[in-house]
Design an enzyme around this catalytic site. Structure first.
Site, PDB file in Angstrom:
ATOM      1  N   SER A   1      79.135  34.892  70.584  1.00  0.00           N
ATOM      2  CA  SER A   1      79.459  35.919  71.587  1.00  0.00           C
ATOM      3  C   SER A   1      79.402  35.246  72.957  1.00  0.00           C
ATOM      4  CB  SER A   1      78.387  37.023  71.510  1.00  0.00           C
ATOM      5  OG  SER A   1      78.414  37.851  72.654  1.00  0.00           O
TER       6      SER A   1
ATOM      7  N   TYR B   1      69.932  41.032  71.310  1.00  0.00           N
ATOM      8  CA  TYR B   1      71.272  40.511  70.964  1.00  0.00           C
ATOM      9  C   TYR B   1      71.486  39.154  71.629  1.00  0.00           C
ATOM     10  CZ  TYR B   1      76.401  40.863  70.224  1.00  0.00           C
ATOM     11  OH  TYR B   1      77.711  40.661  69.850  1.00  0.00           O
TER      12      TYR B   1
ATOM     13  N   LYS C   1      72.077  35.783  69.519  1.00  0.00           N
ATOM     14  CA  LYS C   1      73.336  35.027  69.649  1.00  0.00           C
ATOM     15  C   LYS C   1      73.083  33.614  70.190  1.00  0.00           C
ATOM     16  CE  LYS C   1      76.272  38.077  67.992  1.00  0.00           C
ATOM     17  NZ  LYS C   1      76.999  37.844  66.733  1.00  0.00           N
TER      18      LYS C   1
HETATM   19  P1  NAI Z   1      81.656  46.419  64.045  1.00  0.00           P
HETATM   20  O1  NAI Z   1      80.435  47.239  64.242  1.00  0.00           O
HETATM   21  O2  NAI Z   1      82.988  47.042  64.237  1.00  0.00           O
HETATM   22  O3  NAI Z   1      81.637  45.723  62.603  1.00  0.00           O
HETATM   23  C1  NAI Z   1      80.475  45.131  62.086  1.00  0.00           C
HETATM   24  C2  NAI Z   1      80.525  45.246  60.581  1.00  0.00           C
HETATM   25  O4  NAI Z   1      79.330  44.611  60.053  1.00  0.00           O
HETATM   26  C3  NAI Z   1      80.511  46.694  60.097  1.00  0.00           C
HETATM   27  O5  NAI Z   1      81.545  46.896  59.154  1.00  0.00           O
HETATM   28  C4  NAI Z   1      79.131  46.868  59.490  1.00  0.00           C
HETATM   29  O6  NAI Z   1      79.081  47.803  58.408  1.00  0.00           O
HETATM   30  C5  NAI Z   1      78.831  45.441  59.018  1.00  0.00           C
HETATM   31  N1  NAI Z   1      77.382  45.224  58.856  1.00  0.00           N
HETATM   32  C6  NAI Z   1      76.391  45.617  59.694  1.00  0.00           C
HETATM   33  N2  NAI Z   1      75.201  45.297  59.177  1.00  0.00           N
HETATM   34  C7  NAI Z   1      75.452  44.676  57.986  1.00  0.00           C
HETATM   35  C8  NAI Z   1      74.619  44.117  56.989  1.00  0.00           C
HETATM   36  N3  NAI Z   1      73.277  44.149  57.105  1.00  0.00           N
HETATM   37  N4  NAI Z   1      75.193  43.545  55.906  1.00  0.00           N
HETATM   38  C9  NAI Z   1      76.545  43.524  55.765  1.00  0.00           C
HETATM   39  N5  NAI Z   1      77.377  44.069  56.683  1.00  0.00           N
HETATM   40  C10 NAI Z   1      76.839  44.627  57.785  1.00  0.00           C
HETATM   41  O7  NAI Z   1      81.457  45.169  65.038  1.00  0.00           O
HETATM   42  P2  NAI Z   1      82.490  44.036  65.520  1.00  0.00           P
HETATM   43  O8  NAI Z   1      82.774  44.301  66.934  1.00  0.00           O
HETATM   44  O9  NAI Z   1      83.580  43.858  64.561  1.00  0.00           O
HETATM   45  O10 NAI Z   1      81.497  42.777  65.474  1.00  0.00           O
HETATM   46  C11 NAI Z   1      81.565  41.773  64.470  1.00  0.00           C
HETATM   47  C12 NAI Z   1      80.807  40.555  64.962  1.00  0.00           C
HETATM   48  O11 NAI Z   1      81.373  40.117  66.200  1.00  0.00           O
HETATM   49  C13 NAI Z   1      79.322  40.797  65.255  1.00  0.00           C
HETATM   50  O12 NAI Z   1      78.584  39.656  64.876  1.00  0.00           O
HETATM   51  C14 NAI Z   1      79.295  40.981  66.748  1.00  0.00           C
HETATM   52  O13 NAI Z   1      78.038  40.662  67.294  1.00  0.00           O
HETATM   53  C15 NAI Z   1      80.356  39.996  67.165  1.00  0.00           C
HETATM   54  N6  NAI Z   1      80.914  40.204  68.491  1.00  0.00           N
HETATM   55  C16 NAI Z   1      81.584  41.364  68.813  1.00  0.00           C
HETATM   56  C17 NAI Z   1      82.137  41.501  70.079  1.00  0.00           C
HETATM   57  C18 NAI Z   1      82.896  42.718  70.504  1.00  0.00           C
HETATM   58  O14 NAI Z   1      83.229  42.840  71.686  1.00  0.00           O
HETATM   59  N7  NAI Z   1      83.218  43.643  69.610  1.00  0.00           N
HETATM   60  C19 NAI Z   1      81.997  40.443  71.100  1.00  0.00           C
HETATM   61  C20 NAI Z   1      81.265  39.277  70.637  1.00  0.00           C
HETATM   62  C21 NAI Z   1      80.760  39.174  69.393  1.00  0.00           C
END
Ligand code: NAI
Length: 269
Positions: free
Chosen positions: A148, A161, A165
């Site tokens: 991130s 967080y 990260k």
């Molecule tokens: P999101 O919340 O849309 O998707 C995250 C997914 O991970 C969900 O489908 C959720 O059910 C799953 N998940 C959560 N806990 C879990 C577990 N214990 N075991 C298996 N699956 C699990 O979030 P997004 O935005 O797609 O984020 C994905 C990654 O990208 C994360 O690591 C987040 O920190 C990172 N990220 C996101 C950014 C953003 O602006 N959206 C920016 C930088 C990094």
């Protein structure tokens, strides 16, 4: 060795993407599958994992769902064994599942801290460690961790967080050092601000949404599919000599220390 566009093919590769039921993980899975890989869609939410697989299959892509909680290490180990037994190999891990808790330090308690560290940091080590077993045996692997902008900078309200990260960068470098001799590269992708459910609470509320735009040289939020290119590069032969690297895909945010819109240059023109 292949050259040109052929460097980016993932034909014959098997990839596990965690947290791929929606958002960035789903885009990673779609990108790897479109480049030729068979993708294993993991999520803690089995319904979302199954819908993601249906969606990819409807586009003629190769996918299967393997739901588990990334923090449940025995479940992770069993899932990795199953994936290898069914597919004969495991080439690519996208360590992507993550959560975000937005709270100031007074209410950001130890339960919040432990949860974020468990899902966003410890699980990346746990899942990568299990995947490294078959990767070492086959002398080939690609591990890609989702970092991130908070992996190399900070903002108020997301201390756990930011800590997790930053740790992802440490895991990436540590594993790159140790697994390189077995033909395994370990890198991270550092997304900027992406339009996913994780940011639902701050989208449409005005100030924060605009502040991101003002701090980003490309002056906008990104779509999740804009991360696919970085994933395919690091997962394919195109990235064969890249390891221990954090590739920021952030519209320039971390290259920039100032507001980008209507900047006063501080000098008479
Ligand atoms: P999101 O919340 O849309 O998707 C995250 C997914 O991970 C969900 O489908 C959720 O059910 C799953 N998940 C959560 N806990 C879990 C577990 N214990 N075991 C298996 N699956 C699990 O979030 P997004 O935005 O797609 O984020 C994905 C990654 O990208 C994360 O690591 C987040 O920190 C990172 N990220 C996101 C950014 C953003 O602006 N959206 C920016 C930088 C990094």
């Amino acid at each position: 060795m292949a050259s040109g566009i052929e460097l980016f093919t993932l034909k014959g590769r098997v990839a596990l993407v965690t947290g791929a039921g929606r958002g960035i993980g789903f885009s990673f899975a779609k990108g790897l599958a479109a480049a030729g890989a068979h993708v294993v869609i993991n999520d803690i939410n089995a319904d979302n994992a199954n819908s993601a697989v249906e969606s990819l299959r409807s586009e003629g892509l190769s996918a299967e769902a393997v739901p588990f909680d990334v923090t449940d290490n025995p479940a992770v180990a069993a899932a990795v064994d199953d994936i290898v037994a069914r597919n004969g190999r495991l080439d690519i891990l996208m360590n992507n599942a993550g959560i975000l808790i937005r709270k100031p330090i007074e209410t950001h308690d130890m339960d919040d801290w432990n949860k974020v560290i468990a899902i966003n940091l410890s699980s990346l080590y746990g899942v990568a460690r299990e995947c490294a077993r078959p990767m070492r045996a086959q002398k080939y692997g690609r591990i890609i961790n989702t970092a991130s902008v908070m992996a190399i900078s900070s903002r108020p309200g997301v201390i756990s967080y930011v800590a997790a990260k930053h740790g992802v960068v440490g895991i990436t470098r540590g594993m790159a050092s140790e697994l390189g001799p077995d033909g395994i590269t370990v890198n991270a992708i550092g997304p900027g601000y992406i339009l996913t459910d994780m940011n639902k609470k701050v989208l449409g509320t005005g100030t924060f949404e605009q502040q991101v735009i003002d701090r980003t040289p490309l002056a906008r939020w990104a779509e999740p599919d804009e991360l696919q290119g970085a994933a395919i590069f690091l997962a394919s032969e195109a990235g064969s000599f890249v390891t221990g690297h954090v590739l920021m895909v952030d519209g320039g945010m971390t290259a920039n220390a100032f507001l980008t819109q209507s900047v006063d240059l501080g000098v008479a023109s």
